[in-house]
Design an enzyme around this catalytic site. Structure first.
Site, PDB file in Angstrom:
ATOM      1  N   SER A  28       1.926   6.872  -0.867  1.00  0.00           N
ATOM      2  CA  SER A  28       2.828   5.759  -0.571  1.00  0.00           C
ATOM      3  C   SER A  28       2.731   5.387   0.906  1.00  0.00           C
ATOM      4  CB  SER A  28       4.255   6.119  -1.005  1.00  0.00           C
ATOM      5  OG  SER A  28       5.093   4.993  -0.996  1.00  0.00           O
ATOM      6  N   ASP A 147       3.760   3.994  -7.828  1.00  0.00           N
ATOM      7  CA  ASP A 147       4.086   4.877  -6.705  1.00  0.00           C
ATOM      8  C   ASP A 147       3.554   6.304  -6.863  1.00  0.00           C
ATOM      9  OD1 ASP A 147       5.287   6.143  -4.563  1.00  0.00           O
ATOM     10  OD2 ASP A 147       7.326   5.901  -5.306  1.00  0.00           O
TER      11      ASP A 147
END
Length: 266
Positions: A28, A147
């Site tokens: 991320s 994610d």
């Protein structure tokens, strides 16, 4: 936005001439921070957090309530490319093996991508695509990703599996942070029930986080880990307050300075 702490750590590493790592694995915001660091773009991460990422075009809860993105990654990457682009050729040419962690929507498993020039931005966007807050998935080679934090929140075990025995872990949460709450995980799993593998990944999220944290704090014999984490922080995931972000960047710099002694011994 908590990733600005890691930006401070990495700027200190750059300024002090810490030699390139053999491998850099990011998840991320961590992957985005590492990309700039591997490219040698000192200060770029801080600029991004304090400029493009503070705009309402990127962070806007009202847009989310109207059915749009809370975190509009499409706008953000377009803004990066226009105003402060990542030096992708330098990332690709670097002697550091650069790896981006993302979560497969189809399998619910962690996927470790070694992006090339043509898919670097999409890999970084995929790793950063917080489910629900960003209302779509990112496609790479016919697969869909979201994610990386869901399945590889602290990718230290992957570094170990790849042979690393001297590892630097840079966190954006305090060292003893227990991970997302059961309520958060259950809510996300329920909202994503149309994607069964991803929903299962959210139900395992706390367990995965706890295992990775335990590894970082107590590595196996023969493995040394320098663990860098904030003692406190002001920024949340969506903070755009300038003073809070500047404070966490400064905390990152101080933590980076404290880690230098251990790194210099290596």
């Amino acid at each position: 936005m908590r990733g600005i702490f890691a930006a401070g750590v990495l700027d200190v590493f750059h300024e002090r001439g810490i030699a390139p790592f053999d491998i850099a694995i990011g998840t991320s915001a961590g992957a985005c921070n590492l990309a700039s660091h591997v490219a040698g773009q000192h200060g770029r991460n801080r600029r991004c957090y304090l400029t493009q990422m503070r705009r309402t075009e990127f962070v806007d809860v009202r847009r989310f309530l109207r059915g749009g993105h809370w975190l509009d990654l499409d706008y953000l990457w377009d803004a990066f490319d226009r105003e402060d682009p990542l030096d992708i050729p330098r990332v690709v040419a670097s002697p550091t093996q650069f790896v981006v962690a993302a979560t497969s929507v189809e399998t619910g498993a962690a996927t470790y991508i070694e992006p090339r020039a043509h898919d670097m931005n999409e890999a970084l966007r995929a790793s950063s695509a917080v489910p629900l807050m960003y209302r779509r998935f990112v496609e790479l080679d016919g697969m869909h990703f979201t994610d990386g934090g869901v399945t590889a929140p602290i990718p230290v075990e992957e570094a170990y599996r790849r042979g690393a025995r001297r590892i630097v872990v840079i966190r954006t949460r305090p060292a003893r942070f227990a991970g997302p709450s059961r309520v958060e995980c259950s809510f996300a799993a329920a909202m994503l029930r149309s994607y069964p593998a991803l929903a299962r990944a959210f139900r395992r999220y706390r367990e995965v986080y706890a295992r990775a944290q335990a590894f970082a704090l107590d590595p196996p014999p023969g493995c040394t880990i320098v663990h860098i984490a904030p003692l406190q922080q002001r920024a949340t995931r969506t903070t755009i307050d300038l003073s809070a972000l500047e404070a966490d960047y400064t905390r990152g710099r101080l933590s980076g300075e404290r880690a230098l002694a251990a790194l210099e011994r290596w």
